[in-house]
Design an enzyme around this catalytic site. Structure first.
Site, PDB file in Angstrom:
ATOM      1  N   ASP A 153       0.423  -0.816  -0.181  1.00  0.00           N
ATOM      2  CA  ASP A 153       0.360  -0.340  -0.332  1.00  0.00           C
ATOM      3  C   ASP A 153       0.964   1.213   0.236  1.00  0.00           C
ATOM      4  OD1 ASP A 153      -2.106   1.709  -0.021  1.00  0.00           O
ATOM      5  OD2 ASP A 153      -2.759   1.188   2.106  1.00  0.00           O
ATOM      6  N   GLU A 267      -2.711  -0.612  -8.879  1.00  0.00           N
ATOM      7  CA  GLU A 267      -3.660   0.745  -8.023  1.00  0.00           C
ATOM      8  C   GLU A 267      -3.032   1.967  -8.138  1.00  0.00           C
ATOM      9  OE1 GLU A 267      -7.418   0.183  -5.004  1.00  0.00           O
ATOM     10  OE2 GLU A 267      -5.873   1.335  -3.570  1.00  0.00           O
TER      11      GLU A 267
END
Length: 481
Positions: A153, A267
């Site tokens: 992340d 992402e």
């Protein structure tokens, strides 16, 4: 297998699996809360001094044994999830996956059980491999057999990618917020003209002339509206996000280089910025990334209003509804990716809006809420310890809040001595207390980490039940029938 044949050890029934002639299971010593991998049959490749028990060999939950078990049981490896409705479950303690799995089971929402940023790893003193291994042992304990993912992340620089690739992550979130020019929203034209010359055109394989030739006067027919670019809108988008686009492309190429032929989910996250992403800027980002050959599975724009940590949305819900609808229209125009909602913990008023406009094409990302629910359990079972944590967090808040967008006021958090034992769990539902406890997790783990783990391990069933209830509420609006 006779689950009662292991003396004082407790076998987790959902973990028991027979695969290619060998039986595997997870067992727990109730006295110490220590867990063991049990193998009945071919135990080759597992390391450590085994503990014999009724024909089984028990092995410690080491990284080497996690890797060996993943080789044996392929469903313990994370995989790309593609365009499936998905949710990320951040776990800062390494204990929450069984509760996450209990909540996700039967919903049709694809889970990302391992999710941690570089910043979170630093604050929790865990490596990418440890985060993934902890999630894997939880998957094994819960008997989860469906696809699941692992999210590296908020990656900010190319040098941090390799450790996540080597650990086996399958979802990579790139955060180019350091390259976003937030002042572009209010810059006058002469300033935009000057800044436009500093955009990294070579890295973008473009020029100001190419930019204007492609976007100026462009009319994009979206659902319900035609998007038109005038000169100022083009300039603002390029000045604000041009360097960010170049950085995302650089990160993507490095990731492709490291991953080789292995598939992965990618992402793009621009949510952690000072100013919202306009509909024209979303279009610009998608168009430019597509032109540069970047392939992404989800994008997280900066929506209007405030998505603060650990609490519900702050702002005008009608305005947010219109904003999500417009971003969804851009997403649907380009196709092939999901709209991602970051800082998604506890945004219960927002979830129905997202589903209304994007259906199942959504990724929900949560993080600190699992830690907060751990503190709820601590408040229930060890009030004195919770009071220590609360007092310490109040003292740390002014320093630890620096890297977060939060608005809690320490003065609104009651003194621990002024709250009855029975009322302590309720502080996890109070806005200011919840945020103060949220952002101080790194300091708390430095001070109380081992003790906190011990209490939660002793009350594992309660922690699983609390997480299941909490995340069932998160996932209900996204349920896939």
């Amino acid at each position: 297998m006779n689950l009662n044949a292991f003396g004082d050890l407790t076998v987790y029934p959902q973990s028991v699996v027979e695969h290619e002639g060998t039986t595997y299971f997870l067992a727990r010593d109730p006295a110490s809360s220590e867990k063991w991998l049990g193998v009945v049959g071919d135990a080759g490749g597992f390391e450590g001094k085994p503990h014999p028990a009724s024909g089984a060999l028990l092995y410690p939950l080491t990284g080497a044994n996690a890797a060996a078990l993943r080789m044996r049981l392929p469903w313990l490896n994370p995989v790309p999830l593609g365009l499936r409705t998905s949710a990320g479950f951040g776990d800062r303690l390494g204990l929450a996956t069984p509760g996450h799995a209990a909540a996700a089971r039967g919903t049709g929402v694809a889970p990302i059980f391992a999710q941690q940023s570089v910043r979170e790893n630093a604050r929790t003193r865990r490596s990418p491999q440890e985060v993934l291994d902890d999630a894997m042992w939880g998957v094994f304990q819960a008997g989860w057999r469906e696809p699941w993912g692992a999210d590296a992340d908020h990656l900010k620089e190319p040098g941090v990618i390799a450790a996540f690739v080597e650990a086996g992550y399958t979802f990579f979130t790139v955060d180019p917020s350091d390259y976003v020019d937030n002042d572009a929203d209010t810059d006058i034209k002469t300033t935009l003209d000057e800044k436009l010359q500093t955009v990294p055109w070579e890295a973008l394989d473009s020029s100001p002339e190419d930019l204007m030739g492609h976007f100026l006067g462009l009319e994009a027919p979206l659902d319900g509206v035609t998007l038109v670019f005038d000169e100022i809108k083009v300039m603002r988008a390029a000045v604000k996000y041009g360097a960010a686009v170049a950085h995302v492309a650089r990160m993507y190429r490095r990731l492709r280089e490291l991953m080789g032929d292995r598939p992965f989910d990618f992402e793009v996250s621009v949510d952690e910025t000072e100013t919202p992403t306009s509909i024209h800027e979303h279009y610009y980002l998608a168009a430019e990334l597509q032109r540069l050959g970047v392939r992404w599975v989800s994008m997280a724009p900066r929506f209007v209003g405030r998505f603060e940590k650990g609490v519900d949305f702050i702002g005008d819900l009608d305005e947010l509804d219109r904003n999500i609808a417009r971003h969804a229209a851009v997403m649907q125009y380009f196709g092939g990716y999901k709209l991602s909602q970051h800082s998604g913990s506890d945004k219960f008023s927002v979830y129905p809006l997202a589903v209304r406009h994007v259906g199942g094409l959504v990724h929900l990302k949560t993080a600190g809420t699992s830690y907060l629910e751990a503190l709820r359990v601590i408040a229930e079972v060890d009030p004195a310890f919770f009071r220590e944590i609360l007092a310490f967090s109040r003292n740390r808040y002014d320093d630890d809040r620096a890297t977060y967008h939060v608005s809690a006021q320490k003065s609104n958090v009651p003194s621990p001595a002024d709250v009855l034992d029975a009322d302590l769990p309720g502080l996890l539902d109070q806005f200011d207390a919840r945020q103060v406890l949220h952002v101080t997790y790194g300091s708390v783990l430095d001070r109380f980490g081992r003790r906190l783990h011990t209490v939660l391990e002793q009350h594992e069933a309660r922690y699983i039940a609390v997480l299941e209830q909490h995340f069932a509420r998160h996932l209900a609006p996204f349920r896939q029938e």
